[in-house]
Design an enzyme around this catalytic site. Structure first.
Site, PDB file in Angstrom:
ATOM      1  N   TYR A  79       0.828  -1.218   0.000  1.00 51.66           N
ATOM      2  CA  TYR A  79       0.000   0.000   0.000  1.00 51.66           C
ATOM      3  C   TYR A  79       0.857   1.262   0.000  1.00 51.66           C
ATOM      4  O   TYR A  79       0.334   2.364  -0.118  1.00 51.66           O
ATOM      5  CB  TYR A  79      -0.987  -0.004   1.169  1.00 51.66           C
ATOM      6  CG  TYR A  79      -2.222  -0.859   0.922  1.00 51.66           C
ATOM      7  CD1 TYR A  79      -2.104  -2.194   0.586  1.00 51.66           C
ATOM      8  CD2 TYR A  79      -3.510  -0.328   1.032  1.00 51.66           C
ATOM      9  CE1 TYR A  79      -3.213  -2.987   0.360  1.00 51.66           C
ATOM     10  CE2 TYR A  79      -4.637  -1.112   0.805  1.00 51.66           C
ATOM     11  CZ  TYR A  79      -4.483  -2.442   0.472  1.00 51.66           C
ATOM     12  OH  TYR A  79      -5.592  -3.212   0.244  1.00 51.66           O
ATOM     13  N   VAL A 165      -5.413   4.724   3.106  1.00 47.60           N
ATOM     14  CA  VAL A 165      -4.384   5.366   2.278  1.00 47.60           C
ATOM     15  C   VAL A 165      -4.673   5.230   0.778  1.00 47.60           C
ATOM     16  O   VAL A 165      -4.162   6.016  -0.029  1.00 47.60           O
ATOM     17  CB  VAL A 165      -2.973   4.814   2.613  1.00 47.60           C
ATOM     18  CG1 VAL A 165      -2.794   3.369   2.116  1.00 47.60           C
ATOM     19  CG2 VAL A 165      -1.899   5.722   2.064  1.00 47.60           C
ATOM     20  N   HIS A 186     -21.358   5.992   3.855  1.00 47.05           N
ATOM     21  CA  HIS A 186     -20.711   5.157   2.830  1.00 47.05           C
ATOM     22  C   HIS A 186     -21.262   5.458   1.427  1.00 47.05           C
ATOM     23  O   HIS A 186     -22.476   5.531   1.242  1.00 47.05           O
ATOM     24  CB  HIS A 186     -20.949   3.678   3.184  1.00 47.05           C
ATOM     25  CG  HIS A 186     -20.023   2.735   2.479  1.00 47.05           C
ATOM     26  ND1 HIS A 186     -20.116   2.474   1.137  1.00 47.05           N
ATOM     27  CD2 HIS A 186     -18.974   2.009   2.937  1.00 47.05           C
ATOM     28  CE1 HIS A 186     -19.169   1.607   0.797  1.00 47.05           C
ATOM     29  NE2 HIS A 186     -18.459   1.308   1.879  1.00 47.05           N
ATOM     30  N   GLU A 256     -14.799  -2.072   9.848  1.00 49.10           N
ATOM     31  CA  GLU A 256     -15.955  -1.275   9.411  1.00 49.10           C
ATOM     32  C   GLU A 256     -17.249  -1.754  10.073  1.00 49.10           C
ATOM     33  O   GLU A 256     -18.118  -0.949  10.414  1.00 49.10           O
ATOM     34  CB  GLU A 256     -16.078  -1.332   7.886  1.00 49.10           C
ATOM     35  CG  GLU A 256     -17.129  -0.407   7.314  1.00 49.10           C
ATOM     36  CD  GLU A 256     -17.096  -0.372   5.796  1.00 49.10           C
ATOM     37  OE1 GLU A 256     -16.420   0.507   5.232  1.00 49.10           O
ATOM     38  OE2 GLU A 256     -17.746  -1.242   5.171  1.00 49.10           O
TER      39      GLU A 256
END
Ligand code: UD2
Ligand code: MN
Length: 307
Positions: A79, A165, A186, A256
């Site tokens: 990432y 990120v 969301h 989440e």
């Protein structure tokens, strides 16, 4: 004064705690507003959309407060490829003109790209271990954030925002987002009935939410608030995640799912519309007039340790 910017035309008197304006801005209205979206929740938390705030005015309310915004992002394994764009775009759009302290949690401090930061902005690098499951990296953020908010940030920050990120800023994200406890609606579920939210539906999990409960479905990729509120949130989610782990159950959408459970019982004091975490820069919608921050398309098989 002819060349002065709007913000310079305001005098703030800290002693009297008053602003003296001689600029003109659009009159706030009690009746005239956008009709295509909701601007307040049923527990009276504002929902921030384009057109609900005056950027110049709100900057002038917050500027004298001399705030520090801690900003966290985790960058583990591959990432790292996302970090440069994340930081450069944040420098262009995120709390521009305010004091921002980035906390980068990574397993490769030596690989952090060199990004030129604005005045009063700095970057702190913290080492975290790698993991061979992306789910553990994602969930592991809660425990690391619990620690950070407990020790590091005492008197060092007023507010904190925690981000994925693999995302990029494209437009203003600033003081209009500040509040005690802040959640982002969301981008995929903002107009779905609650029974279709992807909440954890197994009662065995601590993240369990029955089909007839839930306000909004919130994104795991951005949340924030005061340091104290985010400490309480991350502490609770860490605890719930470890209770689940001891029972060998993992919530459907990991951190989440636990975040959504937390927000069901601890109502956010401000909600950010999907402008603040959109699906993709190329995706459209009638309601989203400005894409401020959006996920970046990623090849899961390429970047995740176990895809
Ligand atoms: C946009 C959004 O709401 N994203 C959420 C969503 O999926 P995402 O698919 O967006 O999750 P993701 O793969 O971006 O992982 C979450 C974050 O963990 C970090 N990471 C992950 C894997 C890795 O190998 N290295 C690494 O550094 C990185 O900061 C990444 O952004 O659901 C996840 C849990 O299932 C998290 O709640 C995410 O926040
Ligand atoms: Mn992500």
């Amino acid at each position: 004064m002819a060349s002065a910017s709007y913000s310079e035309l305001i005098i703030y008197n800290p002693k009297a705690n008053i602003f003296k304006y001689w600029l003109h801005y659009k009159q706030p209205s009690a009746v005239d507003a956008r009709r295509d979206i909701a601007t307040v929740s049923s527990w009276l938390a504002p929902i921030v959309w384009e057109g609900t705030f005056d950027p110049t005015l709100i900057d002038n309310v917050y500027k004298p407060k001399n705030l520090t915004i801690a900003t966290t992002v985790f960058v583990v394994g591959k990432y790292m490829i996302f970090l440069k764009d994340f930081l450069e775009s944040a420098e262009a759009h995120y709390f521009v003109g305010y004091r921002v302290h980035y906390y980068i949690f990574t397993d490769q401090p030596e690989a952090i790209p060199n990004v030129k930061l604005g005045e009063e902005r700095k970057l702190i690098v913290l080492k975290v271990p790698s993991s061979n499951r992306w789910q553990d990296i994602s969930m592991g953020r809660m425990a690391a954030l619990e620690k950070l908010t407990e020790s590091e940030l005492d008197n060092k920050a007023d507010y904190i925002f925690c981000f994925d990120v693999d995302a990029k800023f494209y437009a203003r994200w600033s003081v209009e987002t500040l509040s005690h406890l802040v959640a982002v609606i969301h981008p995929w579920y903002y107009n779905y009935p609650r029974e279709q939210f992807t909440n954890e539906r197994r009662p065995e999990s601590e993240a369990f939410i029955p089909a007839d409960e839930g306000d909004f479905y919130y994104a795991g990729g951005a949340f924030g608030g005061t340091v104290q509120e985010v400490h309480d949130l991350t502490k609770t989610c860490t605890e719930k995640q470890s209770i689940d782990r001891a029972k060998s159950i993992e919530a459907l959408w990991h951190d989440e799912s636990h975040l959504n459970k937390y927000f069901l019982y601890n109502k956010p004091s401000k909600l950010l519309s999907p402008e603040y975490l959109w699906r993709d820069i190329n995706a459209g919608s009638n309601e989203v007039k400005v894409i401020r921050f959006t996920s970046v398309a990623k090849n899961m098989a390429e970047v995740r340790p176990n895809a």
